[in-house]
Design a protein around this motif. Structure first.
Motif, short mmCIF file in Angstrom:
data_model
loop_
_atom_site.label_atom_id
_atom_site.label_comp_id
_atom_site.label_asym_id
_atom_site.label_seq_id
_atom_site.Cartn_x
_atom_site.Cartn_y
_atom_site.Cartn_z
N THR A 74 0.85 -1.19 0.00
CA THR A 74 0.00 0.00 0.00
C THR A 74 0.88 1.24 0.00
OG1 THR A 74 -0.11 -0.15 2.41
CG2 THR A 74 -1.95 -1.06 1.18
N ASP A 75 0.27 2.37 -0.34
CA ASP A 75 1.04 3.62 -0.44
C ASP A 75 1.64 3.99 0.91
OD1 ASP A 75 0.42 3.84 -3.06
OD2 ASP A 75 -1.33 5.12 -2.74
N GLN A 76 2.87 4.48 0.86
CA GLN A 76 3.53 4.95 2.09
C GLN A 76 3.11 6.39 2.35
OE1 GLN A 76 5.64 2.51 3.39
NE2 GLN A 76 4.85 1.38 1.67
N GLU A 77 2.94 6.73 3.61
CA GLU A 77 2.62 8.11 3.97
C GLU A 77 3.93 8.85 4.22
OE1 GLU A 77 -0.18 8.34 7.14
OE2 GLU A 77 -1.65 7.09 6.11
N MET A 78 4.59 9.21 3.15
CA MET A 78 5.89 9.87 3.25
C MET A 78 5.72 11.35 3.61
SD MET A 78 8.11 7.50 2.54
CE MET A 78 8.50 6.09 1.51
N GLN A 79 6.54 11.80 4.54
CA GLN A 79 6.54 13.21 4.91
C GLN A 79 7.93 13.54 5.44
OE1 GLN A 79 3.41 12.57 7.87
NE2 GLN A 79 4.82 13.19 9.48
N PRO A 80 8.31 14.83 5.38
CA PRO A 80 9.63 15.18 5.92
C PRO A 80 9.61 15.05 7.45
CG PRO A 80 8.72 16.94 4.51
CD PRO A 80 7.61 15.98 4.80
N ILE A 81 10.51 14.24 7.99
CA ILE A 81 10.56 14.07 9.45
C ILE A 81 11.99 14.26 9.95
CG2 ILE A 81 8.61 12.45 9.52
CD1 ILE A 81 10.77 10.20 9.96
N GLN A 82 12.10 14.75 11.17
CA GLN A 82 13.41 14.81 11.83
C GLN A 82 13.67 13.43 12.41
OE1 GLN A 82 13.59 18.10 14.58
NE2 GLN A 82 13.60 19.61 12.94
N ILE A 83 14.60 12.71 11.80
CA ILE A 83 14.76 11.29 12.13
C ILE A 83 15.21 11.05 13.57
CG2 ILE A 83 17.13 11.16 11.23
CD1 ILE A 83 16.22 8.31 10.16
N VAL A 84 15.95 12.00 14.13
CA VAL A 84 16.47 11.83 15.49
C VAL A 84 15.34 11.67 16.50
CG1 VAL A 84 17.71 12.97 17.38
CG2 VAL A 84 18.68 12.95 15.09
N SER A 85 14.29 12.50 16.37
CA SER A 85 13.19 12.42 17.34
C SER A 85 12.49 11.08 17.26
CB SER A 85 12.20 13.57 17.13
OG SER A 85 11.62 13.48 15.85
N VAL A 86 12.35 10.53 16.04
CA VAL A 86 11.70 9.22 15.88
C VAL A 86 12.55 8.13 16.54
CG1 VAL A 86 10.87 7.50 14.21
CG2 VAL A 86 10.57 9.94 13.74
N ILE A 87 13.87 8.18 16.33
CA ILE A 87 14.76 7.17 16.90
C ILE A 87 14.78 7.27 18.42
CG2 ILE A 87 17.19 6.45 17.07
CD1 ILE A 87 17.45 7.20 14.07
N LYS A 88 14.83 8.49 18.93
CA LYS A 88 14.83 8.67 20.40
C LYS A 88 13.54 8.12 21.03
CE LYS A 88 18.04 12.55 20.97
NZ LYS A 88 18.18 14.00 21.24
N ASP A 89 12.40 8.36 20.37
CA ASP A 89 11.13 7.84 20.87
C ASP A 89 11.14 6.31 20.91
OD1 ASP A 89 10.06 10.30 21.28
OD2 ASP A 89 8.81 10.32 19.48
N ALA A 90 11.70 5.71 19.84
CA ALA A 90 11.76 4.25 19.76
C ALA A 90 12.65 3.69 20.88
CB ALA A 90 12.28 3.81 18.39
N LEU A 91 13.78 4.32 21.11
CA LEU A 91 14.71 3.84 22.14
C LEU A 91 14.12 4.00 23.54
CD1 LEU A 91 18.18 5.13 20.81
CD2 LEU A 91 17.13 2.89 20.53
N LYS A 92 13.38 5.08 23.72
CA LYS A 92 12.72 5.30 25.02
C LYS A 92 11.72 4.18 25.30
CE LYS A 92 9.94 8.87 27.35
NZ LYS A 92 9.23 10.14 27.14
N PHE A 93 10.96 3.82 24.27
CA PHE A 93 9.99 2.74 24.42
C PHE A 93 10.70 1.40 24.64
CE2 PHE A 93 7.30 -0.60 22.52
CZ PHE A 93 6.17 -0.47 23.32
N LEU A 94 11.79 1.17 23.90
CA LEU A 94 12.52 -0.10 24.01
C LEU A 94 13.12 -0.29 25.40
CD1 LEU A 94 14.20 -0.07 20.52
CD2 LEU A 94 12.89 -2.01 21.41
N ARG A 95 13.55 0.82 26.00
CA ARG A 95 14.19 0.71 27.32
C ARG A 95 13.25 0.06 28.35
NH1 ARG A 95 18.73 -0.55 28.81
NH2 ARG A 95 17.30 -2.24 29.23
#
Length: 379
Positions: A74-95
């Motif tokens: 299916t189509d991807q919902e591409m948008q400009p994102i600041q990748i650091v904030s996404v990675i930090k959120d993921a790591l916070k959840f993983l912890r």
């Protein structure tokens, strides 16, 4: 190849069924949370707990979307994102999910670099790679190192990654201090259904999903590993010059009205929740739990209703079929179809059929209220 194609088709069919049922459950959870958030004052400690439940529920919804995206392209919902904030959120959840015997060591050397991406899918990459690493070190403990840096790929340095163009990229390295990958199987790890885990511990889809997401984002991924020396995944994403879409918490009032709406859904819990939701906005809500009941109510007094909102997948009759029958009775009745997932209707198809709008479950209170108001004001 034929076997793999058949397997992927089976996954797609399964995913569609899961998505519909799962999104119905999420619709009930998210809708009732939104009602509760409306009732609980912000200073109450329950308010922040409800907000966390809502975030987790929407994350769960996005996991099904991931599976659909992978299996059905299916189509991807591409948008400009600041990748650091996404990675930090993921790591916070993983912890909070990875055992404390395993350290997560971030080394983030970029700040506001922007890539064109679906943030949910970038989150999925980090989650998959880190969970794989933690499972590999389950018995021994160890470190997961996540490095993020900006790199410039020259023409000759891009040769190692033929899918990449030269220019600015974000480089992400997820490495662990685990047992490493056997060189005899390292070339197979991105294949669908390939797994070294015990039965019940993995489906062999994790790295295949990661590989698919990276490719769909015009990136590249590679792996280095030595037995007893750990494993390192290296990912590149091209940097975009487009400005990042910073998420803004909207404080707009939710628009209401006094019109009469007929709401149709075979899930009684959803019917109760939506009735409560839209009565708060001033609307008069009549409900039906079967298409036949909806047709009966509408036939008795077609001009009584200003709008119909119907589920897509219901016993005996789809939402589209019901909409056609309602429009046969009264051609100008505006109809919104909402669904968790259906191959029978999408935004384009909804327009072709003359439907007023197409809404995905779980129903977002503010967005749906705005859609309703827009349709009724146009009318």
């Amino acid at each position: 190849k034929l076997q793999q194609a058949q397997k992927m088709e089976s996954i797609g069919t399964l995913a569609g069924g899961i998505a519909h049922d799962f999104n119905n459950i999420m619709a009930i959870i998210v809708g009732n949370i939104e009602l509760a958030l409306d009732d609980v004052p912000k200073w109450n400690s329950a308010y922040s707990s409800l907000e966390e439940i809502k975030k987790a529920s929407l994350r769960a919804k996005n996991i099904v979307k991931q599976l659909l995206s992978f299996s059905r392209k299916t189509d991807q919902e591409m948008q400009p994102i600041q990748i650091v904030s996404v990675i930090k959120d993921a790591l916070k959840f993983l912890r909070s999910t990875i055992p404390t015997t395993i350290d997560i060591v971030p080394d983030i050397c970029v700040t506001d670099e922007t890539i064109l991406a679906d943030p949910t899918q970038i989150n999925q990459i980090i989650m998959n790679l880190c969970i794989n690493a933690s499972q590999a070190m389950e018995q021994t403990g160890g470190d997961i190192n996540v490095t993020v840096a900006k790199v410039i790929l020259e023409n000759n340095s891009a040769k190692e990654y033929p899918d990449l163009k030269s220019g600015d990229h974000v480089k992400i390295i997820v490495s662990d201090t685990g047992p490493g990958i056997d060189p005899e199987i390292i070339d197979q790890i991105f294949d669908p259904y390939f797994t070294t885990k015990d039965v019940g511990k993995g489906s062999g889809m994790g790295l295949a999903v990661v590989h698919g997401i990276v490719k769909n984002h015009n990136g590249a991924i590679s792996v280095n590993s030595r037995l007893g020396k750990g494993t390192k995944f290296i990912i590149f994403f091209p940097i975009t010059t487009e400005k990042s879409m910073v998420e803004r918490k909207t404080t707009k009032d939710i628009p209401g009205g006094n019109e009469t709406i007929l709401f149709v859904d075979d899930e009684i819990s959803i019917v109760k929740m939506v009735k409560r939701m839209f009565e708060r906005f001033g609307y008069k809500i009549e409900t039906a739990t079967t298409p036949e009941e909806a047709l009966g109510k509408f036939s008795l007094n077609p001009d009584h209703f200003d709008l119909v909102i119907t589920d897509m997948t219901m016993p005996q009759m789809t939402g589209v079929k019901l909409s056609e029958k309602l429009m046969d009775i009264r051609k100008d009745i505006p109809i919104i179809v909402c669904t968790g997932h259906s191959t029978l209707v999408d935004e384009e198809k909804a327009k072709e059929l003359g439907l007023a709008a197409y809404v995905m479950k779980p129903i977002n209170m503010q967005e749906t209220a705005q859609t309703i108001r827009k349709i009724l004001d146009k009318k």
